[in-house]
Scaffold this motif. Structure first.
Motif, PDB file in Angstrom:
ATOM      1  N   TYR A   1     -17.620  -8.365 -34.948  1.00 12.38           N
ATOM      2  CA  TYR A   1     -17.198  -7.541 -35.034  1.00 12.38           C
ATOM      3  C   TYR A   1     -17.331  -6.398 -35.941  1.00 12.38           C
ATOM      4  N   ASP A   2     -17.280  -6.971 -37.311  1.00 13.12           N
ATOM      5  CA  ASP A   2     -18.113  -6.697 -38.055  1.00 13.12           C
ATOM      6  C   ASP A   2     -19.730  -5.952 -38.364  1.00 13.12           C
TER       7      ASP A   2
ATOM      8  N   TRP B   1     -20.094  -2.922 -36.488  1.00 13.09           N
ATOM      9  CA  TRP B   1     -19.935  -2.075 -37.091  1.00 13.09           C
ATOM     10  C   TRP B   1     -21.047  -1.054 -37.970  1.00 13.09           C
TER      11      TRP B   1
ATOM     12  N   VAL C   1     -17.908  -4.352 -45.549  1.00 15.31           N
ATOM     13  CA  VAL C   1     -17.701  -4.312 -43.886  1.00 15.31           C
ATOM     14  C   VAL C   1     -17.533  -5.560 -43.271  1.00 15.31           C
TER      15      VAL C   1
ATOM     16  N   LEU D   1     -14.196  -5.173 -42.041  1.00 20.08           N
ATOM     17  CA  LEU D   1     -13.750  -4.267 -41.173  1.00 20.08           C
ATOM     18  C   LEU D   1     -14.828  -4.888 -39.294  1.00 20.08           C
TER      19      LEU D   1
ATOM     20  N   LEU E   1     -14.709   0.813 -31.373  1.00 23.16           N
ATOM     21  CA  LEU E   1     -15.473   0.544 -32.126  1.00 23.16           C
ATOM     22  C   LEU E   1     -16.615  -0.042 -30.571  1.00 23.16           C
TER      23      LEU E   1
ATOM     24  N   SER F   1     -20.248   1.304 -30.279  1.00 21.31           N
ATOM     25  CA  SER F   1     -21.212  -0.353 -29.885  1.00 21.31           C
ATOM     26  C   SER F   1     -22.080   0.080 -29.268  1.00 21.31           C
TER      27      SER F   1
END
Length: 351
Positions: A9-10, A13, A268, A272, A279, A283
């Motif tokens: 997920y980082d 982000w 990040v 994150l 997100l 995204s």
């Protein structure tokens, strides 16, 4: 075969943040005198206070996008052979690139021509979409190497890559590659990435190392996490020196650029790397918003710049109009009209 990986997920982000900063930077260009030289509508009164943060961002805002794009290829290649990956990237990158050149870019330049009372003409050029053309070229050029690394992940060459990037000394290889590129390309201005050989080769290097960073696994991410405060401190020192001197060597800028990027990766990754509904939405929206944002920026500039209001208020209004207009166009048209979705890099089967 590369093993299935946990969703990062980082990295999602990182892509969202990088594109958000790009939009913010483009809005700021309209308040700099030199903006007209690169095709922007500029306000009659400059806002000089914007320049210090702009010059900090400018040395790494584009390179980090190339790194992240290389990371994306690692995940895309996990369950695809080279033919499938090339087909997927053609649909996702090349089609929106061509469509944008033929439609979005000519529209945005008609707004510029109208504002400055130029003769109206059709301009089918890459403009801000140059980045997509570079990314597709990198996929084609590096796909044989990436596929080789994929099928040999348990062998010596990949083991050496993982070992190199488990240490901060491995990052010296990355910095050295950027320094060599700058010395060989000898750009007039280091930060001029768009449609230059300097930008092309710099992006190619970043794209390759982005792939290698994710290939290296947890050892790389734990390493940059451990050294994040050193990266940040050195980046701030080099930036402060550059701001004081006004002009420094490309050698120093290449070092500073990478230090900022390593810092952003680390922070990040630390804060994150978890899912969120925001997100998930951003995204998906980031890529289409990137494609259309210049049209809304120029429309905002067209209507707001002639007004007799403070420059700071103009900046705020243009910024809000650009973001709200771009996201509204995504939400109510791109996202919902099935046949339009592929033209902006979205899958047709996900309303």
């Amino acid at each position: 075969m590369m093993p299935a990986a946990i969703r990062r997920y980082d990295i999602d982000w990182l892509r969202v943040i990088a594109i958000g900063l790009l939009l913010l930077y483009h809005v700021s260009i309209g308040f700099q005198k030199w903006g007209t030289m690169i095709g922007f509508i500029t306000n009659g009164e400059s806002w000089d206070s914007l320049w210090p943060p702009m010059t900090m961002l400018n040395v790494w805002r584009i390179p980090i996008l190339f790194f992240v794009s290389g990371m994306g290829v690692y995940f895309a290649i996990r369950k695809r052979n080279w033919k499938q990956l090339l087909k997927e990237r053609t649909v996702r990158i090349l089609i929106p690139y061509i469509f944008g050149i033929l439609t979005i870019v000519p529209l945005q330049f008609l707004v510029v021509q109208k504002y400055y009372n130029f003769e109206l003409s059709y301009n089918a050029i890459p403009a801000h979409l140059w980045f997509l053309g570079n990314i597709f070229a990198y996929v084609v050029l590096l796909l044989p190497l990436f596929y080789y690394l994929k099928i040999n992940e348990e062998k010596r060459v990949v083991t050496l890559i993982k070992k190199a990037f488990s240490s901060p000394f491995g990052l010296l290889l990355v910095i050295a590659a950027f320094i060599v590129e700058a010395l060989l390309a000898n750009p007039t201005i280091y930060e001029m990435y768009a449609m230059t050989w300097h930008g092309f080769f710099l992006g190619l290097i970043a794209f390759f190392f982005g792939f290698c960073f994710v290939l290296s696994g947890a050892s790389f991410w734990n390493m940059i996490l451990k050294w994040r405060w050193l990266f940040l401190s050195l980046a701030i020192l080099l930036y402060a020196y550059r701001l004081y001197e006004m002009r420094v060597s490309d050698f120093q800028i290449a070092i500073e650029s990478n230090l900022w990027i390593f810092t952003v990766f680390a922070f990040v990754y630390k804060y994150l790397n978890h899912p969120s509904r925001i997100l998930s939405y951003l995204s998906q929206a980031a890529y289409p918003v990137y494609i259309v944002h210049m049209l809304f920026l120029f429309l905002a500039s067209f209507f707001i710049f002639p007004l007799s209001i403070p420059v700071q208020l103009k900046f705020l209004i243009v910024l809000l109009f650009t973001f709200i207009g771009s996201f509204a166009f995504y939400e109510f048209i791109i996202r919902r009209v099935k046949f339009i979705r592929p033209l902006f890099g979205l899958k047709i089967n996900k309303p």
